[in-house]
Motif scaffolding. Structure first.
Motif, PDB file in Angstrom:
ATOM      1  N   ALA A  60       0.851  -1.190   0.000  1.00 31.81           N
ATOM      2  CA  ALA A  60       0.000   0.000   0.000  1.00 31.81           C
ATOM      3  C   ALA A  60       0.884   1.237   0.000  1.00 31.81           C
ATOM      4  N   ALA A  61       0.274   2.374  -0.273  1.00 30.54           N
ATOM      5  CA  ALA A  61       1.028   3.623  -0.312  1.00 30.54           C
ATOM      6  C   ALA A  61       1.527   4.015   1.074  1.00 30.54           C
ATOM      7  N   THR A  62       0.761   3.674   2.114  1.00 30.98           N
ATOM      8  CA  THR A  62       1.150   4.016   3.487  1.00 30.98           C
ATOM      9  C   THR A  62       0.924   2.810   4.392  1.00 30.98           C
ATOM     10  N   LEU A  63       1.593   2.834   5.518  1.00 33.69           N
ATOM     11  CA  LEU A  63       1.417   1.768   6.502  1.00 33.69           C
ATOM     12  C   LEU A  63      -0.015   1.733   7.009  1.00 33.69           C
ATOM     13  N   GLY A  64      -0.591   2.905   7.247  1.00 31.15           N
ATOM     14  CA  GLY A  64      -1.951   2.962   7.749  1.00 31.15           C
ATOM     15  C   GLY A  64      -2.952   2.280   6.832  1.00 31.15           C
ATOM     16  N   GLU A  65      -2.759   2.434   5.517  1.00 29.39           N
ATOM     17  CA  GLU A  65      -3.646   1.773   4.559  1.00 29.39           C
ATOM     18  C   GLU A  65      -3.521   0.259   4.652  1.00 29.39           C
ATOM     19  N   LEU A  66      -2.325  -0.205   4.972  1.00 27.53           N
ATOM     20  CA  LEU A  66      -2.080  -1.647   5.023  1.00 27.53           C
ATOM     21  C   LEU A  66      -2.586  -2.260   6.322  1.00 27.53           C
ATOM     22  N   THR A  67      -2.536  -1.487   7.408  1.00 25.39           N
ATOM     23  CA  THR A  67      -2.875  -2.034   8.730  1.00 25.39           C
ATOM     24  C   THR A  67      -4.211  -1.534   9.266  1.00 25.39           C
ATOM     25  N   GLY A  68      -4.932  -0.743   8.472  1.00 19.71           N
ATOM     26  CA  GLY A  68      -6.202  -0.214   8.962  1.00 19.71           C
ATOM     27  C   GLY A  68      -6.041   0.903   9.963  1.00 19.71           C
ATOM     28  N   GLY A  69      -4.939   1.633   9.874  1.00 16.98           N
ATOM     29  CA  GLY A  69      -4.706   2.777  10.764  1.00 16.98           C
ATOM     30  C   GLY A  69      -3.862   2.458  11.978  1.00 16.98           C
ATOM     31  N   GLU A  70      -3.686   1.200  12.287  1.00 17.30           N
ATOM     32  CA  GLU A  70      -2.873   0.805  13.440  1.00 17.30           C
ATOM     33  C   GLU A  70      -1.392   1.030  13.141  1.00 17.30           C
ATOM     34  N   ASP A  71      -0.622   1.368  14.187  1.00 15.58           N
ATOM     35  CA  ASP A  71       0.823   1.489  14.039  1.00 15.58           C
ATOM     36  C   ASP A  71       1.498   0.371  14.843  1.00 15.58           C
ATOM     37  N   PRO A  72       1.842  -0.738  14.205  1.00 11.45           N
ATOM     38  CA  PRO A  72       2.489  -1.838  14.923  1.00 11.45           C
ATOM     39  C   PRO A  72       3.870  -1.479  15.457  1.00 11.45           C
ATOM     40  N   PHE A  73       4.409  -0.345  14.990  1.00 10.46           N
ATOM     41  CA  PHE A  73       5.759   0.035  15.408  1.00 10.46           C
ATOM     42  C   PHE A  73       5.764   1.031  16.564  1.00 10.46           C
ATOM     43  N   ALA A  74       4.621   1.250  17.191  1.00 11.21           N
ATOM     44  CA  ALA A  74       4.565   2.165  18.335  1.00 11.21           C
ATOM     45  C   ALA A  74       5.531   1.750  19.447  1.00 11.21           C
ATOM     46  N   PRO A  75       5.636   0.445  19.788  1.00 10.21           N
ATOM     47  CA  PRO A  75       6.617   0.058  20.822  1.00 10.21           C
ATOM     48  C   PRO A  75       8.055   0.379  20.421  1.00 10.21           C
ATOM     49  N   LEU A  76       8.358   0.256  19.130  1.00  7.94           N
ATOM     50  CA  LEU A  76       9.705   0.583  18.661  1.00  7.94           C
ATOM     51  C   LEU A  76       9.954   2.083  18.763  1.00  7.94           C
ATOM     52  N   GLU A  77       8.977   2.891  18.358  1.00 11.95           N
ATOM     53  CA  GLU A  77       9.113   4.339  18.461  1.00 11.95           C
ATOM     54  C   GLU A  77       9.348   4.750  19.915  1.00 11.95           C
ATOM     55  N   SER A  78       8.598   4.134  20.831  1.00  9.25           N
ATOM     56  CA  SER A  78       8.754   4.447  22.249  1.00  9.25           C
ATOM     57  C   SER A  78      10.146   4.062  22.739  1.00  9.25           C
ATOM     58  N   TRP A  79      10.616   2.890  22.327  1.00 13.35           N
ATOM     59  CA  TRP A  79      11.943   2.434  22.757  1.00 13.35           C
ATOM     60  C   TRP A  79      13.029   3.351  22.192  1.00 13.35           C
ATOM     61  N   LEU A  80      12.922   3.745  20.918  1.00 13.16           N
ATOM     62  CA  LEU A  80      13.918   4.610  20.301  1.00 13.16           C
ATOM     63  C   LEU A  80      13.978   5.981  20.970  1.00 13.16           C
ATOM     64  N   SER A  81      12.803   6.478  21.414  1.00 11.23           N
ATOM     65  CA  SER A  81      12.793   7.769  22.086  1.00 11.23           C
ATOM     66  C   SER A  81      13.500   7.706  23.430  1.00 11.23           C
ATOM     67  N   ARG A  82      13.509   6.543  24.051  1.00 14.70           N
ATOM     68  CA  ARG A  82      14.191   6.392  25.344  1.00 14.70           C
ATOM     69  C   ARG A  82      15.658   6.011  25.187  1.00 14.70           C
ATOM     70  N   ASN A  83      16.038   5.582  23.983  1.00 17.11           N
ATOM     71  CA  ASN A  83      17.415   5.140  23.732  1.00 17.11           C
ATOM     72  C   ASN A  83      17.945   5.810  22.465  1.00 17.11           C
ATOM     73  N   PRO A  84      18.106   7.136  22.515  1.00 21.58           N
ATOM     74  CA  PRO A  84      18.537   7.860  21.303  1.00 21.58           C
ATOM     75  C   PRO A  84      19.981   7.485  20.915  1.00 21.58           C
TER      76      PRO A  84
END
Length: 273
Positions: free
Chosen positions: A249-273
């Protein structure tokens, strides 16, 4: 009662001479098996073509292949998911260069730019030390499996050389060598294409294979919603490698129905720059 002539002998064991003959026979069998395997490998081994001709002709063939697979549409494919031969399941957010790789009871969320991320085993998040080998394994899986998904998009990658060469079938083919990137840089692939430039076959010279010139077909092409085309079935001798549940799909949201499966990764990266 008379004593046995050899009280230390074990009647359940063969005589020493017979044991030696059995050991010798086993040893010869192993040697013969190794020799047979080596002979078969040499029989099927094909040398990599020499004298491949680089230049405008080779680049033109590569460009025909890219047009046939619609690499421009692939560039517009912001997210893609696929199952690699029933062994690994991938989700790739190509905008952020994040991947999710699932295998057995393990799941890895990885930032491809830094190769940092989080891993779970049986649903339990692992600490950094335990997660490290899983992160490397997931990255290696992704390198291999995404290459089988769409190598046509990588014909002009940095470190790549292209040249026209004859295929083992006698047709004009495109020999592509990847001098950098991936797990095994230096691997080479010789492509044959149909009249429209769509890949049909490649022969492989790779570090992971014990023989050179292994042939694989490129079959069952499908078109993603974005217009990009990918092959989903490869015959390799008596084996078949299949990519299933391939969606883009053109975007992740289109492929997952709006869900962001990478939210845990984003949270971890913000704590471990």
């Amino acid at each position: 009662m008379s004593s046995p002539s050899n009280p230390s002998a074990d009647p359940s064991k063969p005589p020493a001479s017979k044991s030696k003959r059995l050991a010798l026979g086993c040893g010869l069998s192993i040697v013969l098996a190794i020799a047979l395997l080596f002979g078969l490998l040499k029989l099927f081994d094909k040398p990599q073509p020499e004298g491949a001709v680089p230049g405008p002709g080779a680049d033109a063939m590569a460009e025909r292949m890219m047009a046939a697979a619609d690499v421009d549409a692939w560039a517009r494919t912001g997210a893609v998911t696929w199952d690699f031969s029933g062994r690994q399941q991938h989700l790739w957010d190509r905008h952020r260069d994040y991947i999710r790789v699932r295998f057995k009871d393990q799941e890895v969320l990885l930032d491809l730019a830094t190769r940092q991320g989080v891993a779970t085993l049986g649903g339990q998040t692992l600490g950094a030390e335990d997660a490290a080998p899983l992160l490397e394994k997931a990255w290696a899986y992704w390198c291999n499996d995404s290459f089988w998904l769409n190598p046509v998009a990588k014909l002009f990658d940095d470190g790549t050389s292209r040249g026209l060469a004859a295929t083992p079938d006698g047709d004009e083919g495109l020999l592509v060598t990847y001098g950098a990137g991936g797990v095994t840089p230096g691997d080479s692939y010789l492509w044959s294409v149909d009249a429209d430039g769509l890949p049909q076959t490649w022969w492989m010279w790779t570090q992971i294979l014990p023989v050179g010139g292994v042939k694989a077909s490129w079959d069952d092409w499908i078109t993603l919603d974005t217009g990009a085309r990918v092959a989903t079935r490869h015959k390799i001798g008596v084996l078949t490698l299949e990519l299933t549940d391939v969606r883009g799909a053109a975007t992740l949201g289109e492929l997952t129905g709006g869900e962001d499966p990478f939210a845990p990764l984003e949270s971890w990266l913000s704590r471990n720059p």
